[in-house]
Scaffold this motif. Structure first.
Motif, mmCIF file in Angstrom:
data_model
loop_
_atom_site.group_PDB
_atom_site.id
_atom_site.type_symbol
_atom_site.label_atom_id
_atom_site.label_comp_id
_atom_site.label_asym_id
_atom_site.label_seq_id
_atom_site.Cartn_x
_atom_site.Cartn_y
_atom_site.Cartn_z
ATOM 1 N N SER A 1 -19.134 4.350 15.514
ATOM 2 C CA SER A 1 -18.898 3.808 16.850
ATOM 3 C C SER A 1 -17.489 3.237 16.977
ATOM 4 O O SER A 1 -16.834 3.390 18.017
ATOM 5 N N ASP A 2 -17.013 2.605 15.910
ATOM 6 C CA ASP A 2 -15.667 2.031 15.948
ATOM 7 C C ASP A 2 -14.607 3.126 16.013
ATOM 8 O O ASP A 2 -13.654 3.049 16.798
ATOM 9 N N LEU A 3 -14.784 4.178 15.197
ATOM 10 C CA LEU A 3 -13.831 5.289 15.203
ATOM 11 C C LEU A 3 -13.873 6.020 16.539
ATOM 12 O O LEU A 3 -12.826 6.377 17.092
ATOM 13 N N GLN A 4 -15.070 6.237 17.083
ATOM 14 C CA GLN A 4 -15.208 6.911 18.369
ATOM 15 C C GLN A 4 -14.512 6.127 19.478
ATOM 16 O O GLN A 4 -13.827 6.692 20.343
ATOM 17 N N LYS A 5 -14.664 4.810 19.436
ATOM 18 C CA LYS A 5 -14.047 3.970 20.462
ATOM 19 C C LYS A 5 -12.526 4.050 20.386
ATOM 20 O O LYS A 5 -11.849 4.211 21.397
ATOM 21 N N LYS A 6 -11.960 3.957 19.182
ATOM 22 C CA LYS A 6 -10.508 3.989 19.028
ATOM 23 C C LYS A 6 -9.949 5.386 19.291
ATOM 24 O O LYS A 6 -8.866 5.539 19.861
ATOM 25 N N PHE A 7 -10.693 6.412 18.875
ATOM 26 C CA PHE A 7 -10.246 7.797 19.029
ATOM 27 C C PHE A 7 -10.331 8.253 20.486
ATOM 28 O O PHE A 7 -9.320 8.663 21.081
ATOM 29 N N TYR A 8 -11.525 8.166 21.067
ATOM 30 C CA TYR A 8 -11.742 8.735 22.407
ATOM 31 C C TYR A 8 -11.317 7.772 23.512
ATOM 32 O O TYR A 8 -10.439 8.076 24.324
ATOM 33 N N LEU B 1 -4.645 3.103 16.788
ATOM 34 C CA LEU B 1 -5.334 4.117 17.602
ATOM 35 C C LEU B 1 -4.892 5.525 17.191
ATOM 36 O O LEU B 1 -5.697 6.458 17.168
ATOM 37 N N TRP B 2 -3.618 5.671 16.868
ATOM 38 C CA TRP B 2 -3.119 6.965 16.401
ATOM 39 C C TRP B 2 -3.790 7.361 15.092
ATOM 40 O O TRP B 2 -4.195 8.511 14.903
ATOM 41 N N ARG B 3 -3.933 6.421 14.183
ATOM 42 C CA ARG B 3 -4.593 6.726 12.915
ATOM 43 C C ARG B 3 -6.059 7.093 13.132
ATOM 44 O O ARG B 3 -6.605 7.956 12.435
ATOM 45 N N ALA B 4 -6.694 6.430 14.095
ATOM 46 C CA ALA B 4 -8.086 6.784 14.422
ATOM 47 C C ALA B 4 -8.149 8.209 14.967
ATOM 48 O O ALA B 4 -9.069 8.976 14.638
ATOM 49 N N ASN C 1 -9.815 13.775 13.934
ATOM 50 C CA ASN C 1 -9.490 15.199 13.796
ATOM 51 C C ASN C 1 -9.790 15.695 12.395
ATOM 52 O O ASN C 1 -10.215 16.847 12.203
ATOM 53 N N LYS C 2 -9.581 14.843 11.401
ATOM 54 C CA LYS C 2 -9.895 15.208 10.017
ATOM 55 C C LYS C 2 -11.396 15.411 9.839
ATOM 56 O O LYS C 2 -11.828 16.329 9.128
ATOM 57 N N VAL C 3 -12.207 14.588 10.479
ATOM 58 C CA VAL C 3 -13.660 14.752 10.406
ATOM 59 C C VAL C 3 -14.064 16.102 10.997
ATOM 60 O O VAL C 3 -14.906 16.817 10.445
ATOM 61 N N TYR D 1 -6.985 18.301 24.482
ATOM 62 C CA TYR D 1 -6.042 17.347 23.895
ATOM 63 C C TYR D 1 -6.676 16.406 22.888
ATOM 64 O O TYR D 1 -5.974 15.709 22.164
ATOM 65 N N HIS D 2 -8.002 16.341 22.825
ATOM 66 C CA HIS D 2 -8.650 15.462 21.855
ATOM 67 C C HIS D 2 -8.388 15.916 20.422
ATOM 68 O O HIS D 2 -8.470 15.104 19.484
ATOM 69 N N LEU D 3 -8.077 17.205 20.235
ATOM 70 C CA LEU D 3 -8.008 17.785 18.883
ATOM 71 C C LEU D 3 -6.671 18.488 18.642
ATOM 72 O O LEU D 3 -6.616 19.561 18.049
#
Length: 844
Positions: A139-146, A176-179, A184-186, A207-209
């Protein structure tokens, strides 16, 4: 095409120095390509000798997007998950463009959270039943990524909102960039679980990927990879404000085919590649291609279409017929304008409402007779900008209804709730006009859907009480800043910021004659039918196959670290020239010919002082001091400057101005080429070059006795390149009947005499050696420019070798790893100097 090597320690270390570990793999990959046994590249990152799981051993299409085309719901009583395909998803509809025997796999996230204890079971169920591979982001990664990097930074920037805006802008946050990179790595890890890299095609969406191609390309150098951007791509002036601009550009260039909705978006991308990475593009037989480290990345321009069958099914649904009758009764005697938009700051909803207000103000006769139905889709992001846009929409709507409404009549109907497809189709079918007033948008398909719904079906005609076969009409008012604008030539295009013009366009649309409405509708409907989603998917995949067809004819190397990884793709016979090997051959031979270019070979291109260094003078003196050697500097420079700079090397041969002037030693006289010296063409050429010099800041003209050269290395990269192309075309046109050649080189455009090439210099020197009884058994040629390719070709031909008892050892070597007629390469001028020092030491 890069004309110099970009491989050096600074370049290698310029990226995020992040290392992303390889995904653990358990199942061996099957080799499925027949007749090709690729060479091992010596490390586990090469796809030739790596193991990877393969779910099936025949061709698949792997579609990768942020979200899977699935509905997911958990039964609270049983605790079981229920999944079903989302029939409205573009990812699902595009399957119609593939052959029926194609396996399609989907990689993406679910729109719901799945507990970590259930993820393995859910993943297996989705793979077995739906060919879907879920990427479970925390959830934390999704929030920072998306919600973080994608929606707060990329989405606004790609829609031309700079981060300096105090209300809506967001300062760049490295976390946020690292997230974004981690997410993308996942996705890359999940693709590894199902891909068979020799056979499968991977198609990444949006653009998400955008950095995903780098992860896949560094793992599988020959992966067949396409990317399609569904949002606008901004101009270079906007994009260059992105702190990670180069990382994203380089990642996209790891794809084989990059798709855009419109030429404007593609042009902006190509401009960014030119200005930030120094790349030029060429159009070959209708295809736009970028040369990047020996690979050709193709750019495709084709917008998405709609799924005709899905829309017609919705029109035939009983719910649509019922809703149409309700709406007809509700708006009886009134003309309906429809708009459907997401609630965000780029859709221009408030501007649309202001135009409606202006229309009612200027044309009071329409009051009570005209209704704007504005359907608002749920917002895809959250934040102050969305809240402000929503408040403004409601405020303007309330004001219009209070000013121009009467009991039983509201000019603006705002529907702010999830609206099912059958209800939308009913509004489309009844509306006389559809308006899309976005200030910036990607591919908005709403005008297409509206046009098809206005065409109707027998069941919809029955519900609307229309006679079968009666003429169909529709009218579109669309913003010139949306992706579908170029394809709808019959629509009324507007600048959404010009409220008066939009109001006038709406008035023209609803008062236009039925005959003209019918002609515009028929034109749009034909186009939409022939360019549906299946056509788009089939065309993209066809071009992706074409872009990947030479993957196994070249050798590949990975270069760089982190997100700066790129793949060098070259001929299997192309390799770095080993100093030990050439010194060994040098020692074995007794009659040698050595040809060296000057700029970019023994002197760096970027050097302000063009005079050779002491080291260069030393090795040249040693080489030409060996009586077994015939050593030449072959350059496009003038004979005076070369003669002065190389004066210490008394036995050195010099070919100046590409060989028009030639001397064998310092003491010998300059020989002139036998080409007829007619220089009347200079009177035509110089005024044209002066014209472009005055218009291009940083450019200048170099005058030679046999040539004129226009230099633009100090001009703005994009502008200089553009002017060079224009100058090249201009000169080729005005000099068509003159005995000259117009060529473009490294930051130059040159006009020189026809029949004067470096290749002819090599032929003349070798022929003279043979006629003098000095049969060459060793030939070395080193150069970096396009003009040196003539020398490489000349010394490799067997015309002079056929008269020799034993074929000489030939070493044609280009400076910089790039496509060339040479068989060998050296990285830069320092490598060239090291090589020459090795030969000089052997002479001693």
């Amino acid at each position: 095409m890069l004309s110099r090597s970009c491989i050096n320690l600074v370049d290698l270390a310029s990226a995020d120095m992040m290392y992303f570990p390889q995904t653990p793999r358990a199942l061996p990959r099957a080799m499925t390509v027949q007749g090709v046994i690729p060479e091992a590249d010596g490390n586990e990152s090469n796809d030739e000798n790596s193991d990877s799981p393969s779910y099936r051993h025949h061709k698949k299409k792997i579609i990768v997007a942020n979200f899977l085309p699935l509905h997911a719901q958990k039964n609270l009583e049983s605790g079981n998950w229920c999944f079903s395909f989302d029939d409205d998803s573009l990812l699902l509809q595009m399957k119609d463009g593939f052959s029926s025997d194609t396996d399609v796999f989907y990689v993406g996230s679910l729109k719901v959270d799945v507990d970590t204890t259930e993820q393995e079971e859910v993943a297996q169920k989705l793979l077995d039943e739906f060919n879907c591979v879920p990427t479970f982001l925390s959830s934390d990664l999704q929030k920072k990524f998306y919600h973080g990097f994608c929606k707060q930074y990329l989405w606004p920037l790609f829609h031309y909102m700079l981060p300096i805006c105090p209300d809506y802008g967001f300062r760049f946050d490295r976390l946020l960039w690292r997230a974004y990179v981690s997410a993308n790595k996942v996705f890359a890890d999940k693709i590894m679980e199902v891909i068979n890299p020799e056979e499968d095609y991977v198609w990444i969406h949006d653009y998400h990927l955008m950095v995903l191609p780098t992860f896949l390309r560094r793992r599988f150098h020959r992966v067949k990879l396409g990317f399609f951007l569904h949002s606008p791509f901004p101009s270079s002036e906007i994009y260059r404000t992105l702190p990670v601009r180069n990382e994203i550009l380089k990642a996209l260039l790891n794809a084989d085919l990059i798709g855009f909705h419109t030429f404007d978006y593609a042009r902006h991308f190509l401009s960014c590649c030119s200005r930030m990475l120094g790349l030029d593009y060429e159009s070959k037989r209708g295809y736009i291609g970028l040369e990047y480290f020996g690979r050709t990345i193709y750019v495709k321009i084709l917008h998405v279409g709609i799924h005709m069958g899905r829309l017609e099914s919705a029109l035939n649904h009983p719910s649509s017929s019922i809703k149409v009758k309700e709406i007809r009764e509700q708006f009886k005697g009134k003309k309906v304008i429809v708009g459907v938009d997401d609630m965000d700051i780029f859709k221009g909803i408030s501007l649309k409402l202001l135009a409606m207000e202006q229309l009612l103000k200027v044309h009071p006769e329409l009051q009570g007779k005209l209704v704007l139905v504005q359907i608002v889709n749920p917002a895809r992001s959250t934040g102050k900008d969305v809240q402000d846009a929503k408040l403004e929409t409601y405020t303007i709507t309330k004001r219009i209804n209070e000013t121009y409404g009467v009991p039983g009549y509201e000019p603006v109907i705002l529907i702010d709730r999830p609206v099912p497809l059958h209800e939308k189709t009913a509004y489309y079918a009844l509306a006389e006009c559809c308006i899309v007033n976005a200030v910036r948008d990607g591919m908005n398909l709403m005008p297409y859907k509206y046009t098809v719904c206005r065409q109707g079906t027998p069941k919809m005609d029955e519900a609307m009480e229309l006679a079968s076969g009666c003429p169909r009409t529709s009218m579109l008012v669309i913003s010139e800043f949306i992706g579908c604008s170029p394809s709808l030539s019959g629509a009324i295009r507007v600048n959404p910021w010009d409220i008066d013009a939009v109001a006038d366009a709406l008035h023209d649309a609803i008062t236009m004659s039925d005959v003209e409405k019918q002609l515009r509708h028929e034109k749009h409907y034909r186009y939409i039918c022939s360019h549906d989603v299946a056509y788009w998917a089939h065309s993209f995949m066809q071009d992706l196959e074409r872009a990947c067809r030479d993957h196994y004819s070249k050798r590949c190397w990975g270069i760089g670290f982190g997100l700066s990884v790129r793949i060098l793709s070259l001929s299997p016979n192309f390799r770095k020239l080993s100093v030990d090997r050439i010194v060994d051959a040098y020692k074995r031979t007794s009659r040698r010919a050595i040809f060296l270019d000057y700029d970019g070979t023994v002197v760096p291109h970027h050097a302000l002082i063009k005079k050779p260094s002491r080291d260069v003078i030393y090795v040249l003196r040693e080489l030409c001091g060996d009586s077994n050697n015939t050593t030449f500097i072959v350059s496009g420079r003038g004979k005076v400057s070369l003669g002065e700079w190389l004066a210490p090397c008394e036995n050195l041969g010099i070919a100046a101005e590409h060989g028009y002037y030639l001397r064998w030693t310092k003491k010998s006289e300059w020989e002139t080429s036998t080409v007829a010296a007619d220089f009347e063409w200079k009177r035509i050429t110089e005024p044209v070059m002066k014209l472009y010099t005055e218009a291009t800041d940083g450019s200048y003209i170099e005058k030679k006795e046999t040539a004129l050269v226009w230099h633009y290395q100090d001009a703005a990269p994009g502008f200089g390149s553009c002017q060079a192309k224009e100058l090249l075309d201009h000169l080729e046109s005005v000099l068509a009947n003159e005995p000259v050649v117009v060529k473009r080189g490294y930051n130059i455009v040159e006009v020189k005499l026809q029949g004067v090439t470096k290749g002819l210099v090599a032929e003349k020197v070798l022929s003279t050696m043979i006629s003098d009884g000095k049969l060459p058994d060793f030939v070395l040629c080193v150069g970096d420019d396009r003009s040196d390719e003539d020398m490489f070709e000349s010394i490799s031909q067997a015309t002079y070798g056929s008269s020799l008892p034993i074929a000489p050892e030939i070493f044609a070597c280009t400076v910089g790893q790039k496509p060339s007629k040479a068989r060998y390469y050296l990285d830069d001028e320092e490598d060239v100097l090291a090589l020459l020092k090795g030969l000089a030491a052997a002479s001693k």
